[in-house]
Design a protein around this motif. Structure first.
Motif, PDB file in Angstrom:
ATOM      1  N   HIS A  34       0.814  -1.311  -0.183  1.00  0.00           N
ATOM      2  CA  HIS A  34       0.123   0.013   0.299  1.00  0.00           C
ATOM      3  C   HIS A  34       0.917   1.309   0.002  1.00  0.00           C
ATOM      4  O   HIS A  34       0.767   2.182  -0.668  1.00  0.00           O
ATOM      5  N   LYS A  38       1.102   3.413  -3.859  1.00  0.00           N
ATOM      6  CA  LYS A  38       0.193   4.918  -3.606  1.00  0.00           C
ATOM      7  C   LYS A  38       1.425   6.211  -3.646  1.00  0.00           C
ATOM      8  O   LYS A  38       1.350   6.988  -4.794  1.00  0.00           O
ATOM      9  N   PRO A  74       0.514  -0.234 -10.835  1.00  0.00           N
ATOM     10  CA  PRO A  74      -0.425  -1.108 -10.148  1.00  0.00           C
ATOM     11  C   PRO A  74      -0.258  -2.367 -10.793  1.00  0.00           C
ATOM     12  O   PRO A  74      -0.623  -3.464 -10.095  1.00  0.00           O
TER      13      PRO A  74
ATOM     14  N   ASP B 106      -6.464  -0.971 -11.967  1.00  0.00           N
ATOM     15  CA  ASP B 106      -5.617  -0.013 -11.727  1.00  0.00           C
ATOM     16  C   ASP B 106      -5.776   0.971 -10.576  1.00  0.00           C
ATOM     17  O   ASP B 106      -5.127   1.400  -9.785  1.00  0.00           O
ATOM     18  N   ILE B 108      -8.151   1.023  -8.590  1.00  0.00           N
ATOM     19  CA  ILE B 108      -8.462   0.366  -7.216  1.00  0.00           C
ATOM     20  C   ILE B 108      -7.009   0.587  -6.361  1.00  0.00           C
ATOM     21  O   ILE B 108      -6.832   0.822  -5.037  1.00  0.00           O
ATOM     22  N   THR B 109      -5.874   0.205  -7.131  1.00  0.00           N
ATOM     23  CA  THR B 109      -4.774  -0.062  -6.549  1.00  0.00           C
ATOM     24  C   THR B 109      -4.110   1.310  -5.878  1.00  0.00           C
ATOM     25  O   THR B 109      -3.494   1.588  -5.115  1.00  0.00           O
ATOM     26  N   LEU B 110      -4.510   2.342  -6.659  1.00  0.00           N
ATOM     27  CA  LEU B 110      -4.141   3.564  -6.308  1.00  0.00           C
ATOM     28  C   LEU B 110      -5.019   4.460  -5.469  1.00  0.00           C
ATOM     29  O   LEU B 110      -4.655   5.522  -5.170  1.00  0.00           O
ATOM     30  N   THR B 111      -6.083   3.842  -5.231  1.00  0.00           N
ATOM     31  CA  THR B 111      -6.841   4.493  -4.212  1.00  0.00           C
ATOM     32  C   THR B 111      -6.970   4.263  -2.809  1.00  0.00           C
ATOM     33  O   THR B 111      -6.245   3.087  -2.616  1.00  0.00           O
ATOM     34  N   PRO B 112      -7.525   5.082  -1.786  1.00  0.00           N
ATOM     35  CA  PRO B 112      -7.153   4.604  -0.387  1.00  0.00           C
ATOM     36  C   PRO B 112      -7.645   3.300   0.069  1.00  0.00           C
ATOM     37  O   PRO B 112      -8.471   2.806  -0.087  1.00  0.00           O
ATOM     38  N   GLY B 113      -6.462   2.634   0.793  1.00  0.00           N
ATOM     39  CA  GLY B 113      -7.002   1.531   1.731  1.00  0.00           C
ATOM     40  C   GLY B 113      -7.248   0.241   0.742  1.00  0.00           C
ATOM     41  O   GLY B 113      -7.462  -0.613   1.369  1.00  0.00           O
ATOM     42  N   THR B 114      -7.070   0.271  -0.461  1.00  0.00           N
ATOM     43  CA  THR B 114      -7.355  -0.930  -1.322  1.00  0.00           C
ATOM     44  C   THR B 114      -6.320  -1.373  -2.326  1.00  0.00           C
ATOM     45  O   THR B 114      -5.686  -0.425  -2.652  1.00  0.00           O
ATOM     46  N   LEU B 115      -6.099  -2.463  -2.632  1.00  0.00           N
ATOM     47  CA  LEU B 115      -5.120  -3.118  -3.681  1.00  0.00           C
ATOM     48  C   LEU B 115      -5.829  -4.325  -4.325  1.00  0.00           C
ATOM     49  O   LEU B 115      -6.243  -5.233  -3.702  1.00  0.00           O
ATOM     50  N   THR B 116      -5.664  -4.110  -5.531  1.00  0.00           N
ATOM     51  CA  THR B 116      -6.236  -5.624  -6.517  1.00  0.00           C
ATOM     52  C   THR B 116      -5.232  -6.557  -6.209  1.00  0.00           C
ATOM     53  O   THR B 116      -4.071  -6.248  -6.628  1.00  0.00           O
ATOM     54  N   LEU B 117      -5.736  -7.771  -5.943  1.00  0.00           N
ATOM     55  CA  LEU B 117      -4.845  -8.762  -5.907  1.00  0.00           C
ATOM     56  C   LEU B 117      -5.184  -9.835  -6.885  1.00  0.00           C
ATOM     57  O   LEU B 117      -4.296 -10.700  -7.186  1.00  0.00           O
ATOM     58  N   TYR B 127     -10.500  -9.219  -6.837  1.00  0.00           N
ATOM     59  CA  TYR B 127     -10.350  -9.548  -5.354  1.00  0.00           C
ATOM     60  C   TYR B 127      -9.491  -8.458  -4.849  1.00  0.00           C
ATOM     61  O   TYR B 127      -8.282  -8.385  -5.062  1.00  0.00           O
ATOM     62  N   HIS B 129      -7.708  -6.261  -1.858  1.00  0.00           N
ATOM     63  CA  HIS B 129      -7.132  -6.219  -0.433  1.00  0.00           C
ATOM     64  C   HIS B 129      -7.571  -4.861   0.209  1.00  0.00           C
ATOM     65  O   HIS B 129      -7.197  -4.004  -0.473  1.00  0.00           O
ATOM     66  N   ALA B 130      -7.908  -4.901   1.428  1.00  0.00           N
ATOM     67  CA  ALA B 130      -8.203  -3.764   1.979  1.00  0.00           C
ATOM     68  C   ALA B 130      -7.666  -3.708   3.656  1.00  0.00           C
ATOM     69  O   ALA B 130      -7.516  -4.565   4.070  1.00  0.00           O
TER      70      ALA B 130
END
Lengths: 112, 174
Positions: A34, A38, A74, B106, B108-117, B127, B129-130
């Motif tokens: 994370h 970012k 990403p 993409d 989602i990965t660059l927005t707060p608290g979340t990551l595409t797995l 899916y 990750h938060a």
């Protein structure tokens, strides 16, 4: 104008440094990702803006580089995340909800 | 038409790399784009669609979220909090093309608290990750908002119909 360029460069570099610090300080792989994806993406964007303002005739190439970073960072994170979930012995620190588990455990209602 | 758009895109990248618009650069760029488009015709993601105003709206929302998430990361790095609620949740998408799904993943990965797995097809599901899964619905709403903006900017008719399939109140349970 020089000051504006400098401000962008310093802000961007500071964000990249913080992202690096996050990789060292945070406890588990996903939290580190994370931090790394970012903050460093925005940091590189800011440095690129500084480059576009400060380099004569090189603006388009520098901004193109920033766009490519935005598109590829990403994707790299996605691959690391996938691999980490599948690998054994890596602390991914999952304590809450986990929808992904059922994909890897056929006995646990895999076709829902 | 589709090929012309791709030639234009490749030419734009070529000119950006040279950072100079000259006759020689345009001609060599056109030749290169022609070779790429005709010789390596591997574009299989469906037609390129772009609604400029919607795209600007998506880009603006995306930039706003990127700043927010960077701020959140900075705060976490300076003062790490307890992370006892991290988790992964499934988020279904409806009728998106591969290209639009990639864009959403993409974002989602660059927005707060979340990551595409992980991405799965049939049904198309991301899916995510938060860092904090105590409020699953709010994460789903955020992803949904990105999906709506991305599909309206770049999606085909099928994807826009897919937006109507459900909303956050009738979320398909994974």
């Amino acid at each position: 104008m020089e000051y504006v360029t400098g401000a962008f460069a310093v802000a961007g570099a500071a964000l990249i440094a913080l992202a690096g610090l996050g990789v060292v300080r945070l406890g588990d792989l996903y939290a580190r990702m994370h931090a790394a994806t970012k903050a460093s993406t925005l940091g590189i964007g800011l440095v690129a803006v500084a480059g576009a303002l400060g380099i004569d005739g090189g603006a388009a190439a520098v901004l193109l580089a920033a766009v490519l970073i935005f598109v590829t960072a990403p994707s790299a994170a996605h691959l690391i995340g996938r691999a980490a979930y599948r690998a054994e012995g890596i602390d991914v620190h999952l304590q809450g909800h986990d929808d992904l588990r059922q994909l890897f455990d056929p006995s646990d209602d895999a076709d829902s | 038409m589709n090929r012309l758009v791709r030639v234009a895109l490749i030419l734009a990248v070529w000119l950006a790399l040279w950072s100079e618009v000259s006759v020689a650069n345009v001609l060599s760029g056109l030749a290169l784009a022609g070779v790429i488009v005709l010789g390596f015709d591997t574009w299989s993601h469906g037609p390129l669609i772009l609604r400029p105003l919607r795209a600007v709206r998506f880009a603006a929302f995306f930039a706003y979220l990127l700043v927010l998430s960077t701020w959140a990361v900075v705060r976490t790095v300076v003062a790490p909090r307890d992370r006892v609620h991290t988790g992964i949740l499934a988020v279904p998408l409806h009728g998106c093309s591969d290209a639009v799904a990639t864009l959403i993943a993409d974002a989602i990965t660059l927005t707060p608290g979340t990551l595409t797995l992980e991405v799965r097809r049939e049904p198309l599901t991301l899916y995510v990750h938060a860092l904090d899964t105590r409020d699953l619905d709010s994460i789903r709403r955020d992803v949904r908002r990105l999906e709506v903006l991305a599909v309206r900017a770049f999606g085909d008719a099928g994807a826009i119909e897919g937006l109507a399939v459900d909303d956050t109140t009738a979320w398909r349970q994974p």
